[in-house]
Design a protein around this motif. Sequence first.
Motif, PDB file in Angstrom:
ATOM      1  N   SER A   2      10.139  40.027  13.136  1.00  0.00           N
ATOM      2  CA  SER A   2       9.230  40.499  14.191  1.00  0.00           C
ATOM      3  C   SER A   2       9.948  40.867  15.482  1.00  0.00           C
ATOM      4  N   PHE A   3      11.283  40.991  15.425  1.00  0.00           N
ATOM      5  CA  PHE A   3      12.045  41.253  16.653  1.00  0.00           C
ATOM      6  C   PHE A   3      11.602  42.545  17.332  1.00  0.00           C
ATOM      7  N   TRP A   4      11.078  43.494  16.553  1.00  0.00           N
ATOM      8  CA  TRP A   4      10.793  44.844  17.052  1.00  0.00           C
ATOM      9  C   TRP A   4       9.517  44.921  17.900  1.00  0.00           C
ATOM     10  N   TYR A   5       8.732  43.831  17.914  1.00  0.00           N
ATOM     11  CA  TYR A   5       7.521  43.881  18.747  1.00  0.00           C
ATOM     12  C   TYR A   5       7.265  42.594  19.523  1.00  0.00           C
ATOM     13  N   ALA A   6       8.023  41.507  19.263  1.00  0.00           N
ATOM     14  CA  ALA A   6       7.675  40.243  19.907  1.00  0.00           C
ATOM     15  C   ALA A   6       8.872  39.502  20.487  1.00  0.00           C
ATOM     16  N   SER A   7      10.019  40.146  20.603  1.00  0.00           N
ATOM     17  CA  SER A   7      11.222  39.433  21.039  1.00  0.00           C
ATOM     18  C   SER A   7      11.293  39.326  22.556  1.00  0.00           C
ATOM     19  N   LEU A  14      20.576  20.150  23.966  1.00  0.00           N
ATOM     20  CA  LEU A  14      19.451  21.018  23.631  1.00  0.00           C
ATOM     21  C   LEU A  14      19.319  21.151  22.114  1.00  0.00           C
ATOM     22  N   PRO A  15      18.157  20.820  21.549  1.00  0.00           N
ATOM     23  CA  PRO A  15      17.904  21.196  20.151  1.00  0.00           C
ATOM     24  C   PRO A  15      17.588  22.691  20.083  1.00  0.00           C
ATOM     25  N   TYR A  16      17.765  23.302  18.910  1.00  0.00           N
ATOM     26  CA  TYR A  16      17.692  24.775  18.881  1.00  0.00           C
ATOM     27  C   TYR A  16      16.635  25.340  17.937  1.00  0.00           C
ATOM     28  N   HIS A  17      15.585  24.609  17.629  1.00  0.00           N
ATOM     29  CA  HIS A  17      14.678  25.006  16.549  1.00  0.00           C
ATOM     30  C   HIS A  17      13.574  25.985  16.939  1.00  0.00           C
ATOM     31  N   TRP A  18      13.387  26.259  18.211  1.00  0.00           N
ATOM     32  CA  TRP A  18      12.195  27.017  18.613  1.00  0.00           C
ATOM     33  C   TRP A  18      12.453  28.515  18.694  1.00  0.00           C
ATOM     34  N   GLY A  19      11.344  29.269  18.619  1.00  0.00           N
ATOM     35  CA  GLY A  19      11.368  30.714  18.741  1.00  0.00           C
ATOM     36  C   GLY A  19       9.999  31.208  19.142  1.00  0.00           C
ATOM     37  N   TYR A  20       9.761  32.498  18.974  1.00  0.00           N
ATOM     38  CA  TYR A  20       8.511  33.082  19.465  1.00  0.00           C
ATOM     39  C   TYR A  20       7.459  33.284  18.383  1.00  0.00           C
ATOM     40  N   ARG A  21       7.683  32.747  17.168  1.00  0.00           N
ATOM     41  CA  ARG A  21       6.671  32.795  16.111  1.00  0.00           C
ATOM     42  C   ARG A  21       6.348  31.371  15.674  1.00  0.00           C
TER      43      ARG A  21
END
Length: 836
Positions: A384-389, A774-781
Amino acid sequence: MAENHPVGFQWVIEAREKGAKIIHVDPRYTRTSAMSDAWVPLRAGSDIIFLGALVHYVLEHGKEFRDYVVHYTNASTILRDDFRDTEDLDGVFSGWDEENRKYDPESWLYKGASAKEFVRVTGHSPATGGHGQDRGGEAQEIADSESDPTLQHERCVFQVLKRHFSRYTPEMVEQFCGIRKDLFLNVAETFSAASGPEKTGAICYAVGWTHHSKGVQIIRTAAILQLLLGNIGRPGGGILALRGHASIQGSTDIPTLYDILPGYLPMPTHGEESRTLESYLKEHSSRTGMWAEFDKYFISLMKAYYGDAATADNEWGFHWLPRVTGDHSHFGYWLDMADGKLEGLFVMGQNPAVGASNGRLERKALAKLKWLVVRDMVETETASFWYASPEIERGELTTESIATEVFLFPAAGSGEKDGTFTNTQRLLQYREKAVDPPGDARSETSFMVHLGRRLKEIALHDNQKKNAGLRALMWNYSTEGPLAEPRVEEILREVNGWSLPDHKQLRAIKNLKNDGSTACGAWIYCGVFPEERRNRANERNSKDLLGHGWGFAWPNDCRIIYNRASARPDGTPWSERKKLVWWDPTKKEWTGLDIPDFEKNMPPFTPADLDNGHGTEALGGARPFTLHPDGVGWIYVPSGLKDGPLPVHYEPLESPIGNSLYDVQTNPVVDKKERPDNAYAAQHSEHFPYVLTTYRLTEHHTAGGMSRHLSHLSELQPELFTEVSPELAMYAGLQHGEWATIVTVRGLVEARVLVTPRIKPMHIDGRVIHQVGLPYHWGYRGGVTGDIVNDLLVISEEPNVRIMETKALTCNIVPGRRARGPEALSQLSALVGRAL
């Protein structure tokens, strides 16, 4: 280990209940620390100082297991007169080429070895990488080498090692690791006591050691320590690489790495050594040890690939194999992508938009592809990088301007497909499908088999020379059921191997031939399917403490590799308590509690014949390390590593302090990949005064695709947070539970503040160094979202295996949330101190 490998950690707890001492070395106090006898907090990136000091302690106090060291390691071997250590040259070894930033390793050889006989291991193209690419050439050196069994010769490995680590003292540990001297001495005495005939000790590590610019050498230091203590090849010993996924071990065995073929056979390159099959085999074979059979492993693989089309006349299809022509690692091809040199990409079971270093660069690179195929169970950030990054939010990219065509394929879960996992102890375990996958979801096997069929069909109608290998490729896998799912056991039979032309299953590695009469998809797995209807990976009848009868461990179902070292040179166990395998003089064979990882009928008193012998037989009866051409463990590495024969402390690529030992600040052979979109902070930068380290949580899985979409796991860890000490919180004005912005020269993220004594300030060389976790598990989905921590990290490549540095970088942290939209870049520029 308790946090990230909790199933395996149950055995640590059971050992502790039986009296074992548990030592946990980590910048953070975790669940593991809580269950340990000692927690040793250290400054991230100072591991070699700590481990080197343990080596120094063992040598200074005579704690080495002398009989083991003399007979089973190269400690007695004498080095060439022209070898110079980092102690002599202030941070580099002899052979350093400053202009080309690489070593000529000739002077690293054993005394008596000539340059003509030596394969110049770092003279290959920089693209060749590690993972066995530089194997070969050691056998003649070792046959001609001189030694001193008394370990007194000033140039023997043992004495060189003593001098090399002489400055790695408890005082150095306290000053530059931040570990109290009394704590270090207690740990050193406790661990070094786990040695000798009656005792052993194990070391467990994971990406906390590998994700460094000198990660291979950190693990090498641990190997030196364990060899000195006699803790390799013996029950309760070893160095255990903890694998964080179900089949990470399998993915290097078969593999998914660009520079090796199945069974750790090097990929051919575009260089002279791969011009002919003969030159390739010569380059990567040794006359003695298991790699003397390299031609059998390789030619059997070619027969598995190409079947009847692979003949002696066409060098068994060797020229159909692709060549390594550059840096085809993840970061190598991603930088090519960023430069517009890559047209398309398959992403399967990964989420690099979240899980890879310098995420901002990687997502912007995706926008330069023509097509992108993503296979996953959910729509990941990569899809989904092309619309939600973040780049869309900030206006760096616009959906309308991205020409990348994205194909999202639904993937089957592990319970929806047959197959095998290979776990951290090299154990293959078969799983059977519980249910069919829903809708259009398919297994990876199904996707690849049917894709391969389509590509072969295209190649059959296109007679270009470049398609010859694809036309010859064996791809006749049968399918079953309404989903046309490939029969996975059929593939496992091919991986095991069979004789030709009768297709009778091979029973063991010894059955492999170099004349085209055997086919084998991965020589190390030979024996997992030894006969029709016997899948040893699917066996569930454990017969002993080591688990024989439950799954299959390579090689040959041996559970502890190099287990000949568990017996004395005369073949008797070191002790009754620690016996594993031993020589039975009545049966005239090696026997015991494990499958002997040795020539079964080779008496222990058989002399070695390294000058004229061949294969493992040339090692004689008392050299356990059969994958080495001399049969001993390498305390000193004469060839095969690009950054030196002994480990050296260098600072991380970004560090708030200078190197305490040498003028050379960082590993001189590291490929930093430095460029405007992959910038580094300056040393001692006032803008980035703190050490940044990243880590994982028990409740989430890596990039979050398999956990942030699950409500119960999201509820347990709903939000990105940053761990800081009470001292740093007071100094930086941070409030527990409120927001903070963390920034590096590459990006910025926001996180909730967790003020905790679990992460401590370090007193380093007269100043206080703070660390930020910092833990690194999160993103925008997904069900819970958050900023992408890996946006803060830099792309770099350790010289041997091209791993990145994620555990020790520099950052700043300020109170409050980050800016939104285009203002985020302005805020980043202001915090960095220059325009981006």
